[in-house]
Design an enzyme around this catalytic site. Structure first.
Site, PDB file in Angstrom:
ATOM      1  N   ASP A 130      -3.806  86.669  -4.906  1.00  0.00           N
ATOM      2  CA  ASP A 130      -3.516  87.012  -3.508  1.00  0.00           C
ATOM      3  C   ASP A 130      -3.237  85.768  -2.646  1.00  0.00           C
ATOM      4  O   ASP A 130      -2.680  85.885  -1.567  1.00  0.00           O
ATOM      5  CB  ASP A 130      -4.703  87.770  -2.891  1.00  0.00           C
ATOM      6  CG  ASP A 130      -4.998  89.077  -3.617  1.00  0.00           C
ATOM      7  OD1 ASP A 130      -4.140  89.536  -4.386  1.00  0.00           O
ATOM      8  OD2 ASP A 130      -6.089  89.631  -3.416  1.00  0.00           O
ATOM      9  N   GLN A 276       1.451  92.136 -12.736  1.00  0.00           N
ATOM     10  CA  GLN A 276       1.469  90.821 -12.077  1.00  0.00           C
ATOM     11  C   GLN A 276       0.302  89.932 -12.479  1.00  0.00           C
ATOM     12  O   GLN A 276       0.338  88.732 -12.251  1.00  0.00           O
ATOM     13  CB  GLN A 276       1.371  91.010 -10.564  1.00  0.00           C
ATOM     14  CG  GLN A 276       2.616  91.437  -9.901  1.00  0.00           C
ATOM     15  CD  GLN A 276       2.310  91.789  -8.470  1.00  0.00           C
ATOM     16  OE1 GLN A 276       1.945  92.903  -8.168  1.00  0.00           O
ATOM     17  NE2 GLN A 276       2.429  90.828  -7.609  1.00  0.00           N
TER      18      GLN A 276
END
Ligand code: F6P
Length: 353
Positions: A130, A276
């Site tokens: 993130d 991902q």
């Protein structure tokens, strides 16, 4: 007192770069004759005193491997009965002189509290796809995740162009839009929806229509956490750290319906999700993981507990864990302005024949 035995744990969502970081810690400490243990599955392993020897031979080739060889979990010792006492006891049972905790805001938040409240000898290594830890410029895992997402976005554009469709790609990134932002910029998306601001449906539809008119397809990249202002009454599932579990929000599907209605165009969507988080780390993540791992080992050797390793510019430096976990790093106005310029400028441009 010389350091003899150090444990390593990886907590929270896994990401590419963890194995290079583990390798960095083990190899650097081995140079000083320090023994390493790999804690199984994050703070869960510290509560249950489950760890295995981790020798240089065990980590020799893991630099190019995705995931974490130690396993991980989202266990929060502060939410388990007697959890913190058990973690403290594990330091004694396993005769640990230090613990290197690799994680994001949750895992490192626990490390910061254990140091602050119990003076346990911990050093932090930031990781998260993130990229939302404020004390460091970049976290490993982010580059790989965004690179994978860019590839997905460009694949979607190919098929979108063939079928004259609008394509929507939903990417992960929890409460910060860095992955969506970088994916959108790098894949020349026509619109990017971020959690940092509500989706302006009229603006999105106008840009998508302009892009479609110019290029026969349009690409929208959306973060899983965007505010679509129609969550009305749906019960939120929270994890042990109080974060909303975002898996069933259906952002891509909902944006598809909205776009179809507002533009009259045919729209298809894809959710890339955990793809991902897997696969080999990129060059950047291998190097960053290695550097922060080696530096964490050096902080342990220097007795700098309560610190986390951070990337500042091109330097790897110590910062306090408390400072590092105080605030989430979200996409700031300067990045939003750049994004808006790019989507406005790109909108009507035709592709040269
Ligand atoms: O924090 C990393 C992350 O990949 C977020 O982007 C995502 O919302 C979350 O983890 C998913 O968590 P889990 O793997 O527990 O479903």
């Amino acid at each position: 007192m010389p350091v003899k035995r150090v444990a390593i744990l990886t907590g929270g969502g896994d990401c590419p770069g963890l194995n290079p970081a583990i390798r960095g810690v083990v190899l650097r400490l081995a140079q000083e004759g320090v023994e390493c243990l790999g804690v199984r599955e994050g703070w869960k392993g510290m509560i249950e005193a489950k760890a295995d020897p981790l020798a240089p031979a065990d980590v020799a080739w893991i630099v190019g491997k995705g995931g974490t060889v130690l396993g991980t979990s989202r266990t929060n010792p502060y939410k388990k009965e007697g959890g913190v006492d058990k973690v403290a006891q594990t330091f004694k049972t396993l005769k640990l002189d230090a613990l290197v905790a690799m994680g994001g805001e949750d895992t490192l938040g626990v490390a910061a509290k254990l140091f602050g409240e119990r003076k346990l000898p911990v050093v932090g290594v930031p990781k998260t796809m993130d990229n939302d830890l404020s004390a460091t410029d970049y976290t490993f895992g982010f580059d790989t995740a965004a690179t994978v997402a860019v590839d997905a976005a460009e694949r979607l554009r190919d098929t979108g162009l063939s079928h004259r469709r609008v394509m929507v790609l939903e990417v992960m990134g929890r409460h910060a839009g860095w992955v969506a932002l970088f994916t959108g910029i790098a894949a020349a998306a026509d619109y990017v929806c971020l959690p940092e601001r509500p989706v302006d449906v009229k603006d999105m539809a106008a840009k998508v229509k302009a892009a479609f008119a110019a290029r026969k397809t349009a690409l929208v990249v959306a973060s899983e956490a965007v505010d679509l202002s129609d969550d009305g009454g749906k019960k939120k599932e929270l994890d042990e750290f109080g974060h909303e579990v975002l898996k069933d929000r259906g952002v891509a599907e909902r944006l598809t319906a909205v776009l179809q209605k507002e533009t009259g165009l045919e729209v298809r969507s894809a959710v890339i999700g955990h793809i991902q988080r897997g696969g080999a780390p990129t060059l950047f993540d291998r190097i960053l993981g290695t550097r922060v791992g080696v530096k964490a080992a050096e902080l342990v050797l220097a007795g700098r507990f309560g610190d986390m390793v951070a990337l500042r510019g091109n330097d790897v430096v110590p910062v306090s864990l408390k400072e590092a976990t105080a605030k989430l790093k979200t996409v700031d106005p300067a990045w939003l302005a750049l994004l808006d310029q790019l989507t406005a400028l790109g909108g009507k441009a035709k592709v040269a024949a």
